[in-house]
Scaffold this motif. Structure first.
Motif, mmCIF file in Angstrom:
data_model
loop_
_atom_site.group_PDB
_atom_site.id
_atom_site.type_symbol
_atom_site.label_atom_id
_atom_site.label_comp_id
_atom_site.label_asym_id
_atom_site.label_seq_id
_atom_site.Cartn_x
_atom_site.Cartn_y
_atom_site.Cartn_z
ATOM 1 N N ILE A 4 0.843 -1.186 0.000
ATOM 2 C CA ILE A 4 0.000 0.000 0.000
ATOM 3 C C ILE A 4 0.885 1.245 0.000
ATOM 4 O O ILE A 4 1.908 1.302 0.683
ATOM 5 C CB ILE A 4 -0.921 0.000 1.231
ATOM 6 N N SER A 5 0.498 2.266 -0.747
ATOM 7 C CA SER A 5 1.304 3.479 -0.836
ATOM 8 C C SER A 5 1.242 4.273 0.469
ATOM 9 O O SER A 5 0.220 4.244 1.174
ATOM 10 C CB SER A 5 0.796 4.364 -1.976
ATOM 11 N N PRO A 6 2.329 4.968 0.814
ATOM 12 C CA PRO A 6 2.332 5.798 2.033
ATOM 13 C C PRO A 6 1.222 6.841 2.037
ATOM 14 O O PRO A 6 0.672 7.162 3.081
ATOM 15 C CB PRO A 6 3.721 6.453 2.000
ATOM 16 N N LYS A 7 0.882 7.377 0.847
ATOM 17 C CA LYS A 7 -0.178 8.387 0.784
ATOM 18 C C LYS A 7 -1.512 7.810 1.220
ATOM 19 O O LYS A 7 -2.281 8.446 1.939
ATOM 20 C CB LYS A 7 -0.279 8.953 -0.631
ATOM 21 N N LEU A 8 -1.793 6.579 0.796
ATOM 22 C CA LEU A 8 -3.048 5.940 1.176
ATOM 23 C C LEU A 8 -3.061 5.615 2.665
ATOM 24 O O LEU A 8 -4.079 5.774 3.347
ATOM 25 C CB LEU A 8 -3.273 4.672 0.353
ATOM 26 N N LEU A 9 -1.916 5.167 3.177
ATOM 27 C CA LEU A 9 -1.830 4.882 4.618
ATOM 28 C C LEU A 9 -2.069 6.144 5.437
ATOM 29 O O LEU A 9 -2.733 6.115 6.474
ATOM 30 C CB LEU A 9 -0.462 4.282 4.954
ATOM 31 N N ARG A 16 -9.456 9.946 6.394
ATOM 32 C CA ARG A 16 -9.919 10.579 5.159
ATOM 33 C C ARG A 16 -10.126 9.582 4.022
ATOM 34 O O ARG A 16 -10.540 9.957 2.930
ATOM 35 C CB ARG A 16 -8.904 11.644 4.717
ATOM 36 N N ALA A 17 -9.835 8.310 4.279
ATOM 37 C CA ALA A 17 -9.954 7.301 3.227
ATOM 38 C C ALA A 17 -11.410 6.899 3.023
ATOM 39 O O ALA A 17 -12.226 6.932 3.957
ATOM 40 C CB ALA A 17 -9.114 6.078 3.581
ATOM 41 N N SER A 18 -11.747 6.504 1.792
ATOM 42 C CA SER A 18 -13.096 6.022 1.488
ATOM 43 C C SER A 18 -13.277 4.620 2.070
ATOM 44 O O SER A 18 -12.315 3.982 2.530
ATOM 45 C CB SER A 18 -13.304 5.981 -0.021
ATOM 46 N N GLU A 19 -14.521 4.117 2.048
ATOM 47 C CA GLU A 19 -14.780 2.780 2.570
ATOM 48 C C GLU A 19 -13.984 1.732 1.798
ATOM 49 O O GLU A 19 -13.444 0.789 2.397
ATOM 50 C CB GLU A 19 -16.282 2.476 2.485
ATOM 51 N N GLU A 20 -13.915 1.867 0.481
ATOM 52 C CA GLU A 20 -13.162 0.917 -0.331
ATOM 53 C C GLU A 20 -11.674 0.964 -0.002
ATOM 54 O O GLU A 20 -11.006 -0.069 0.095
ATOM 55 C CB GLU A 20 -13.375 1.212 -1.818
ATOM 56 N N VAL A 25 -6.793 -1.281 2.763
ATOM 57 C CA VAL A 25 -5.697 -1.156 3.730
ATOM 58 C C VAL A 25 -5.818 -2.224 4.814
ATOM 59 O O VAL A 25 -4.828 -2.869 5.185
ATOM 60 C CB VAL A 25 -5.696 0.251 4.367
ATOM 61 N N GLU A 26 -7.020 -2.430 5.342
ATOM 62 C CA GLU A 26 -7.204 -3.392 6.426
ATOM 63 C C GLU A 26 -6.912 -4.822 5.967
ATOM 64 O O GLU A 26 -6.349 -5.626 6.722
ATOM 65 C CB GLU A 26 -8.626 -3.269 6.977
ATOM 66 N N GLN A 27 -7.292 -5.152 4.728
ATOM 67 C CA GLN A 27 -6.972 -6.479 4.205
ATOM 68 C C GLN A 27 -5.465 -6.648 4.073
ATOM 69 O O GLN A 27 -4.909 -7.705 4.372
ATOM 70 C CB GLN A 27 -7.646 -6.671 2.842
ATOM 71 N N TRP A 28 -4.786 -5.589 3.625
ATOM 72 C CA TRP A 28 -3.334 -5.634 3.489
ATOM 73 C C TRP A 28 -2.655 -5.782 4.843
ATOM 74 O O TRP A 28 -1.720 -6.569 5.005
ATOM 75 C CB TRP A 28 -2.859 -4.365 2.773
ATOM 76 N N LEU A 29 -3.138 -5.049 5.833
ATOM 77 C CA LEU A 29 -2.560 -5.128 7.178
ATOM 78 C C LEU A 29 -2.693 -6.534 7.746
ATOM 79 O O LEU A 29 -1.800 -7.037 8.438
ATOM 80 C CB LEU A 29 -3.249 -4.122 8.107
ATOM 81 N N GLU A 30 -3.821 -7.181 7.485
ATOM 82 C CA GLU A 30 -4.060 -8.514 8.013
ATOM 83 C C GLU A 30 -3.168 -9.565 7.353
ATOM 84 O O GLU A 30 -2.746 -10.525 7.990
ATOM 85 C CB GLU A 30 -5.529 -8.901 7.812
ATOM 86 N N LYS A 31 -2.857 -9.389 6.069
ATOM 87 C CA LYS A 31 -2.160 -10.433 5.319
ATOM 88 C C LYS A 31 -0.646 -10.307 5.340
ATOM 89 O O LYS A 31 0.061 -11.279 5.069
ATOM 90 C CB LYS A 31 -2.649 -10.431 3.866
ATOM 91 N N GLU A 32 -0.131 -9.117 5.629
ATOM 92 C CA GLU A 32 1.316 -8.922 5.602
ATOM 93 C C GLU A 32 1.938 -9.403 6.910
ATOM 94 O O GLU A 32 1.815 -8.765 7.947
ATOM 95 C CB GLU A 32 1.655 -7.444 5.376
#
Length: 325
Positions: A4-9, A16-20, A25-32
């Motif tokens: 995930i890009s630092p800007k999105l994090l 400020r992030a959208s639901e999508e 991000v949450e899926q990425w956090l769980e899998k890494e």
């Protein structure tokens, strides 16, 4: 999964992030699995968990109290205070007479005071005898009477962090005292922070109205959304600003909301929540503004996201976490 890009994090941390985007991000956090290697946060989290499991059990064995909702584990010291009120009448001749009560004796009030100390990593919710509800965070000490027997209600936050929902009773004003400062309310909800080792008392008003005062005669009335920072060392007002009412007291539900919060205050909240200690390498970082929203996250993830959004690094150094840039 692609990194995930630092800007999105940063958008995710600041809310400020959208639901999508949040879902991504949450899926990425769980899998890494190797997410926290750079910051040693896995090691940090393991140590926090171990400390919590060993120290908390021992500390909390000493804590016991019965409330309206059942038995809560808290540490109590009991002592009674007798306040004898002989009223003396001075006559013009200099004679002294004792004012007689109904039974020709002095009225004696006996008020039992309780002391609640909450270890770091824990929090306690209790109700006072007037139905005022208080949430007390770890690293706090609160003194309060078992029963309010006078025509006013007084408690003392010796140090720490608490959120109060004060029961309305116009005939008995409510006072919270903390390090020479005093907050007067009739019925309201507010957050107060006076942590050990810090020079400020912070008050944020969620609803109702309060009066903040000190022993020097300073007085500040507050309305919902007002946040006050008072320097208890210099006895002066540091800041009086508007704050998002929705964020006040959310820590009681496991949420941490930092909105342009000074780094030193944000780390103090993390210390109380996760039973860990931070050491800031560069003192110029103390007042760095931090913004982020974290809900029931492990410490490792909070530190990773803070690092991504602020450029700070968090590394284990003996018993502390070293904060640097």
């Amino acid at each position: 999964m692609e990194k995930i890009s630092p800007k999105l994090l940063k958008k995710y941390v600041e809310g400020r992030a959208s639901e999508e985007e949040c879902l991504l991000v949450e899926q990425w956090l769980e899998k890494e699995d190797n997410l926290f290697e750079d910051t040693n946060a896995d090691l940090i989290y393991d140590q926090v968990q171990t400390a919590s499991a060993t120290n908390s059990a021992e500390l909390w064995r000493n804590f016991m109290m019965r409330t309206e909702e059942g038995i809560r584990q808290i540490k109590l010291w009991w002592w009674g205070t007798r306040v004898v009120l002989p009223l003396l009448l001075l006559t013009s001749l200099g004679s002294i007479y004792l004012l007689q009560m109904e039974d020709q004796s002095a009225v004696v009030f006996e008020q039992q005071l309780l002391t609640l100390e909450v270890p770091k990593g824990k929090s306690v919710n209790l109700k006072l005898s007037d139905h005022t509800e208080i949430w007390v965070e770890g690293g706090s000490k609160l003194i309060y009477p078992k029963q309010f027997v006078l025509d006013e209600r007084r408690i003392s936050l010796e140090y720490g962090h608490a959120f109060l929902q004060v029961a309305k009773d116009p005939s008995k004003p409510f006072y919270l005292q903390s390090d020479g400062a005093q907050i007067k309310v009739l019925g309201t909800a507010f957050d107060v922070s006076n942590r050990l080792g810090q020079h400020t008392v912070t008050v944020a008003l969620k609803e109702g109205a309060v009066e903040f005062s000190d022993q020097k005669g300073f007085l500040q009335r507050m309305q919902p959304g007002d946040r006050l920072r008072y320097n208890k060392v210099d006895n002066k007002l540091e800041a009086f600003e508007q704050y998002d009412v929705a964020n006040i007291g959310q820590w009681t539900a496991g949420k941490l909301n930092f909105s342009q919060t000074q780094l030193v205050d944000a780390l103090a909240q993390l210390e109380d929540r996760y039973q860990i200690s931070f050491k800031i390498k560069d003192s110029s970082l103390l007042n760095l503004p931090v913004t982020g929203k974290f809900e029931n996250m492990p410490l490792a993830r909070v530190l990773f996201l803070l690092g991504e959004s602020t450029g700070l690094t968090f590394k284990q150094q003996e018993k502390n976490i070293l904060v640097d840039r």
